[in-house]
Design a protein around this motif. Sequence first.
Motif, PDB file in Angstrom:
ATOM      1  N   UNK A  88       0.876  -1.168   0.000  1.00  0.00           N
ATOM      2  CA  UNK A  88       0.000   0.000   0.000  1.00  0.00           C
ATOM      3  C   UNK A  88       0.919   1.225   0.000  1.00  0.00           C
ATOM      4  N   UNK A  89       0.431   2.352  -0.490  1.00  0.00           N
ATOM      5  CA  UNK A  89       1.301   3.523  -0.625  1.00  0.00           C
ATOM      6  C   UNK A  89       2.017   3.928   0.665  1.00  0.00           C
ATOM      7  N   UNK A  90       1.305   3.936   1.782  1.00  0.00           N
ATOM      8  CA  UNK A  90       1.915   4.386   3.046  1.00  0.00           C
ATOM      9  C   UNK A  90       3.108   3.518   3.441  1.00  0.00           C
ATOM     10  N   UNK A  91       3.021   2.227   3.195  1.00  0.00           N
ATOM     11  CA  UNK A  91       4.093   1.312   3.580  1.00  0.00           C
ATOM     12  C   UNK A  91       5.317   1.375   2.695  1.00  0.00           C
ATOM     13  N   UNK A  92       5.226   2.053   1.567  1.00  0.00           N
ATOM     14  CA  UNK A  92       6.357   2.126   0.641  1.00  0.00           C
ATOM     15  C   UNK A  92       7.305   3.284   0.936  1.00  0.00           C
ATOM     16  N   UNK A  93       6.815   4.315   1.586  1.00  0.00           N
ATOM     17  CA  UNK A  93       7.642   5.498   1.867  1.00  0.00           C
ATOM     18  C   UNK A  93       8.810   5.090   2.765  1.00  0.00           C
ATOM     19  N   UNK A  94      10.021   5.453   2.330  1.00  0.00           N
ATOM     20  CA  UNK A  94      11.231   5.120   3.070  1.00  0.00           C
ATOM     21  C   UNK A  94      11.886   3.817   2.629  1.00  0.00           C
ATOM     22  N   UNK A  95      11.198   3.036   1.829  1.00  0.00           N
ATOM     23  CA  UNK A  95      11.721   1.752   1.363  1.00  0.00           C
ATOM     24  C   UNK A  95      12.739   1.971   0.240  1.00  0.00           C
ATOM     25  N   UNK A  96      13.805   1.192   0.252  1.00  0.00           N
ATOM     26  CA  UNK A  96      14.772   1.243  -0.840  1.00  0.00           C
ATOM     27  C   UNK A  96      14.397   0.213  -1.898  1.00  0.00           C
ATOM     28  N   UNK A  97      14.453   0.636  -3.164  1.00  0.00           N
ATOM     29  CA  UNK A  97      14.092  -0.207  -4.296  1.00  0.00           C
ATOM     30  C   UNK A  97      15.157  -0.099  -5.376  1.00  0.00           C
ATOM     31  N   UNK A  98      15.190  -1.094  -6.251  1.00  0.00           N
ATOM     32  CA  UNK A  98      16.066  -1.045  -7.419  1.00  0.00           C
ATOM     33  C   UNK A  98      15.239  -0.666  -8.634  1.00  0.00           C
ATOM     34  N   UNK A  99      15.839   0.138  -9.519  1.00  0.00           N
ATOM     35  CA  UNK A  99      15.136   0.557 -10.732  1.00  0.00           C
ATOM     36  C   UNK A  99      16.130   0.778 -11.863  1.00  0.00           C
ATOM     37  N   UNK A 100      15.661   0.526 -13.080  1.00  0.00           N
ATOM     38  CA  UNK A 100      16.428   0.877 -14.274  1.00  0.00           C
ATOM     39  C   UNK A 100      16.168   2.356 -14.513  1.00  0.00           C
ATOM     40  N   UNK A 101      17.248   3.154 -14.557  1.00  0.00           N
ATOM     41  CA  UNK A 101      17.091   4.603 -14.663  1.00  0.00           C
ATOM     42  C   UNK A 101      17.416   5.145 -16.050  1.00  0.00           C
ATOM     43  N   UNK A 102      17.814   4.285 -16.989  1.00  0.00           N
ATOM     44  CA  UNK A 102      18.177   4.796 -18.314  1.00  0.00           C
ATOM     45  C   UNK A 102      17.267   4.296 -19.437  1.00  0.00           C
ATOM     46  N   UNK A 103      16.009   3.987 -19.109  1.00  0.00           N
ATOM     47  CA  UNK A 103      15.007   3.730 -20.134  1.00  0.00           C
ATOM     48  C   UNK A 103      14.431   5.059 -20.600  1.00  0.00           C
TER      49      UNK A 103
END
Length: 112
Positions: A57-72
């Motif tokens: 849920x949105x509230x639980x995601x704040x502060x979480x570290x995630x991996x993402x592709x940043x050059x698409x």
Amino acid sequence: MSEISFDDFLKVDVRVGTVLRAEPYPEARKPAIKLWIDFGAEIGEKKTSAQITAHYDPEGLVGRQVLAVVNFPLRQIGKFMSEVLVLGMPDEKGDIVLVGPDQNVPVGGRLH
């Protein structure tokens, strides 16, 4: 499965970021959450939409570290412009589980 070279792998820029803000995205074709992610001084804040509502849920995601592709290239998701691709793996039902470090690391760090 097709093989890629190490140089091909290096072209994919996967970085760690911290979720700053998250909001439901009810207008999306499939249930989704809008994310604003801080990737540090070099890349800055980027936004994306992710179909991760089964486990998050949105509230639980704040502060979480995630991996993402940043050059698409940018991608239009309904009325929302996605700037990065957050990475996840499907569970046994096909619902996405986010990928991230198991310890906090500096934002903007590149996957090696």
